[in-house]
Scaffold this active site. Sequence first.
Site, PDB file in Angstrom:
ATOM      1  N   HIS A  96      -0.214   7.472  12.907  1.00 44.68           N
ATOM      2  CA  HIS A  96      -1.494   6.897  12.494  1.00 44.68           C
ATOM      3  C   HIS A  96      -1.528   5.411  12.850  1.00 44.68           C
ATOM      4  O   HIS A  96      -0.516   4.713  12.784  1.00 44.68           O
ATOM      5  CB  HIS A  96      -1.696   7.094  10.993  1.00 44.68           C
ATOM      6  CG  HIS A  96      -3.088   6.778  10.532  1.00 44.68           C
ATOM      7  ND1 HIS A  96      -3.535   5.492  10.343  1.00 44.68           N
ATOM      8  CD2 HIS A  96      -4.140   7.594  10.244  1.00 44.68           C
ATOM      9  CE1 HIS A  96      -4.796   5.523   9.951  1.00 44.68           C
ATOM     10  NE2 HIS A  96      -5.185   6.790   9.876  1.00 44.68           N
ATOM     11  N   GLU A 168      -8.247   9.625  16.690  1.00 48.39           N
ATOM     12  CA  GLU A 168      -8.812   8.744  15.679  1.00 48.39           C
ATOM     13  C   GLU A 168      -9.001   7.353  16.280  1.00 48.39           C
ATOM     14  O   GLU A 168      -8.072   6.526  16.249  1.00 48.39           O
ATOM     15  CB  GLU A 168      -7.895   8.668  14.453  1.00 48.39           C
ATOM     16  CG  GLU A 168      -7.724   9.984  13.728  1.00 48.39           C
ATOM     17  CD  GLU A 168      -7.149   9.795  12.329  1.00 48.39           C
ATOM     18  OE1 GLU A 168      -7.661  10.435  11.413  1.00 48.39           O
ATOM     19  OE2 GLU A 168      -6.206   9.004  12.185  1.00 48.39           O
TER      20      GLU A 168
END
Length: 258
Positions: A96, A168
């Site tokens: 992430h 993302e």
Amino acid sequence: MKKLWIGTSWKMNKDSDSAQAWASAVLPRIEKLHPQLQPFVIPPFPYISSVSSAFDASVMKVGAQNMCWQEEGAFTGEVSPLMVKDCGGSVVEMGHSERRAQFGETDETVNMKVHAALRHGLTPLVCVGDSGKEKRWGVSREAVIKQVKIALYEVPDHQIPQVIIAYEPIWAIGESGIPATPQEAESMHFAIRRALRELYGADLADAMTLLYGGSVNLDNASNLLDQPNIDGVFVGRTAWNASGYVQLLEIANSKFSS
């Protein structure tokens, strides 16, 4: 038929009571979902065990937000693949952008974690994304595909479909993020799929699950899920409230009845 994945990571939010309340509120709905819909939730590590015990593992997948690539040893503050499994986790989020920026996660360590997860029967959920600067410079595809290729380095062909990629965009994440349009998201997913086909062939590439995450909400989820190369959504704050997550499940579930 490939499953449609609808999931959320709570990041560093909730306590034991609110985690249990979320699970209790979601449980009655997930038991009535279409079998091709795959819900998942990734709570903070202290709550993996209690959340996973609230659900049937064959219906709701529960995961960890991070994991060490080693099974044990002098790695203060880390969590091993064995610990994730012992707590009932079956999915591991890795790479992430927050972990890359704040905790030194690199493409190389992501690759190591992918291999460790696969060794222990866990599903790697690899987050990749482009920065606002990379978007302005017109190098988003190169930046994202580089992350994908390194994450999958030396993963055997037969294990490739077990890896999930979540696109993302960094510029779309967070409270002030600007969500990618469905067209922008699909364009990147198409580029990722095309790169995967070049690496592994059409059958393996098409079997892989590609998720979109980045300011997904109740207004844009349906259009995102309609895109041909988006196999689900990875949602933040909209799904932290049980009612929001259930509404997202309803949106996804409707795709099987239309």
